[in-house]
Scaffold this active site. Structure first.
Site, PDB file in Angstrom:
ATOM      1  N   GLY A 220       0.794  -1.221   0.000  1.00 34.92           N
ATOM      2  CA  GLY A 220       0.000   0.000   0.000  1.00 34.92           C
ATOM      3  C   GLY A 220       0.823   1.266   0.000  1.00 34.92           C
ATOM      4  N   ASP A 238      11.019  -6.859   0.425  1.00 33.90           N
ATOM      5  CA  ASP A 238      10.553  -7.677   1.532  1.00 33.90           C
ATOM      6  C   ASP A 238      11.333  -8.980   1.507  1.00 33.90           C
ATOM      7  OD1 ASP A 238       8.734  -8.699   3.712  1.00 33.90           O
ATOM      8  OD2 ASP A 238       7.650  -6.896   3.122  1.00 33.90           O
ATOM      9  N   ASP A 290       8.815   0.980   7.452  1.00 32.45           N
ATOM     10  CA  ASP A 290       7.553   0.648   8.120  1.00 32.45           C
ATOM     11  C   ASP A 290       7.719  -0.775   8.656  1.00 32.45           C
ATOM     12  OD1 ASP A 290       4.797   1.125   8.835  1.00 32.45           O
ATOM     13  OD2 ASP A 290       4.230  -0.241   7.219  1.00 32.45           O
ATOM     14  N   CYS A 345       2.687   0.461  13.760  1.00 37.10           N
ATOM     15  CA  CYS A 345       1.264   0.592  14.106  1.00 37.10           C
ATOM     16  C   CYS A 345       1.034   0.066  15.522  1.00 37.10           C
ATOM     17  CB  CYS A 345       0.374  -0.114  13.095  1.00 37.10           C
ATOM     18  SG  CYS A 345       0.830  -1.816  12.721  1.00 37.10           S
TER      19      CYS A 345
END
Length: 421
Positions: A220, A238, A290, A345
């Site tokens: 995203g 990744d 992230d 998060c």
């Protein structure tokens, strides 16, 4: 329930009177935003339907609020004498000496109830709050980092004009429809948590830059970065094969293969936490880290893959070390003058500002690299002023979006570092 019990025990004392509100938001379905896929025919055919459903352009609202912040910043800069020996941007404490900003930020904290925030008295006691008795070793690992070693300077972010993001108003419980497809079969929009937009905005992408998304799956944030139409190259990385498969499928689904933008994306499989094997050194203007985290909202909502399950105990204990390793490599990947945005998060200070402080100490000690924190106060005040984001301003480093029921985004922690050497 195990995750929620631990959050009550650890976050309750940490967030004080705000915890019941945060807890309610955390245990309630999150609010989504709709990121318009301007590479799809369906976006142009169906975007007016979003307005008819009651959604509005969130990016335009943020830009309006942010423009006012930029005007204030320019006024402050203009007050510095031209003969000043220090050409660097004004330090944060000088910016905060402006009476209007002090009043604005005081009102911001008061209206959010953040004046009742219970601060930690130190690293070890913070670990006591954050981790249970079995996990206190994590706090001990991080107490050697000196938070005063990272200087802070004021920083203004320019928002990307090509990005189109819609949301429903505060208090609305409406849902977006599934993404439509046109004759090209490319989905018209991507749905995501409203706080997931912020790390990309904080990157402050410029035309022609190169960017690395360290832990890119499911894709995203790489897609949002591409939709700004600013970077010349985006490397989406990744390591786990399952996540890499999700990343490839997402980008292949949303980016037309024959488009110019498709040629700007490179997918790589490298272990971002391995210092010795990491060879993406001084390559990028902007890096997004992230990182994997305890994913607090998912942890209180789903049993499958829950990191608080007994079989994942060691993985949970190792998270801060993993995060620090990734952030160190992210800093190493930046060119001198380039920036890293670190995001999670989770509400956990051990996984947020403590990782920032530890990584800054480690890159200096092991690689001779100095960093500076870029203040994101202008951006986060602009986000708060939209009425859609609740901001915790009491982090030692960076800023944290807190879940709250009227507009249930987050949690999302964001901090920006620039490499100086």
């Amino acid at each position: 329930m195990v995750a929620l019990d631990q959050f009550d025990f650890n976050y309750g004392p940490l967030y004080g009177a705000k915890w019941p509100s945060i807890r309610l938001g955390l245990t309630t379905p999150n609010k989504y935003i709709c990121v318009g896929n301007t590479l799809s025919e369906a976006w142009y055919d169906k975007k007016d339907d979003l307005v008819e459903l009651g959604a509005y352009d969130l990016t335009a609202d943020i830009a309006k609020k942010h423009q006012k912040r930029q005007i204030k910043a320019r006024k402050i800069v203009s007050q510095v004498p031209s003969s000043s020996k220090n050409p660097e941007p004004i330090p944060e404490n000088q910016e905060n000496s402006e009476e209007d900003q002090e009043n604005e930020e005081a009102m911001m904290r008061s209206s959010l109830g953040l004046d009742k925030f219970v601060e930690s008295s130190g690293h070890l006691s913070l670990a006591d709050l954050q981790m249970n008795k079995r996990e206190q070793l994590i706090g001990v690992q991080y107490q050697d980092a000196d938070p005063d070693e990272i200087p802070l300077r004021r920083h203004t972010v320019e928002l990307p004009t090509e990005l189109k993001v819609f949301t429903f108003p505060r208090g609305s419980i409406s849902d977006f429809p599934m993404p439509p497809r046109g004759s090209d079969q490319i989905p018209g929009w991507w749905l995501m948590d409203g706080a997931s937009l912020i790390p990309v905005l904080a990157l402050d992408l410029k035309k022609g830059e190169t960017m690395l998304d360290m832990c890119a799956a499911p894709g995203g944030k790489s897609l949002i970065s591409l939709l700004t139409k600013l970077p010349d190259k985006i490397v989406s990385n990744d390591f786990k094969l399952s996540r890499l498969g999700d990343l490839k499928r997402s980008l292949a689904m949303y980016v037309p293969m024959d488009s110019e933008e498709a040629g700007r994306v490179i997918i790589k499989r490298k272990n971002a936490s391995n210092w010795d094997g990491w060879d993406e050194l001084k390559c990028y203007d902007k890096v997004l880290a992230d990182v994997p985290c305890s994913t607090d909202r998912l942890a209180v909502s789903f049993d499958e893959g829950n990191i608080f399950a007994a079989k994942h105990t060691q993985e949970r204990l190792n998270l801060p070390q993993l995060q620090m390793n990734i952030l160190v490599n992210a800093i190493r990947s930046c060119r001198v003058g380039g920036s890293v945005v670190y995001s999670t998060c989770t509400l956990s200070p051990i996984q947020n500002e403590s990782v920032i402080e530890k990584a800054a100490a480690m890159v200096k000690h092991n690689f001779g690299i100095d960093v500076i924190e870029e203040s994101l106060s202008d951006l986060f005040i602009s986000l708060y002023n939209t009425g859609m984001y609740q901001v915790n301003t009491h982090c030692r480093r960076g800023y944290l979006i807190l879940p709250f029921l009227p507009s249930n985004f987050g949690p999302m922690y964001v901090c920006k570092l620039t490499r100086l050497s």
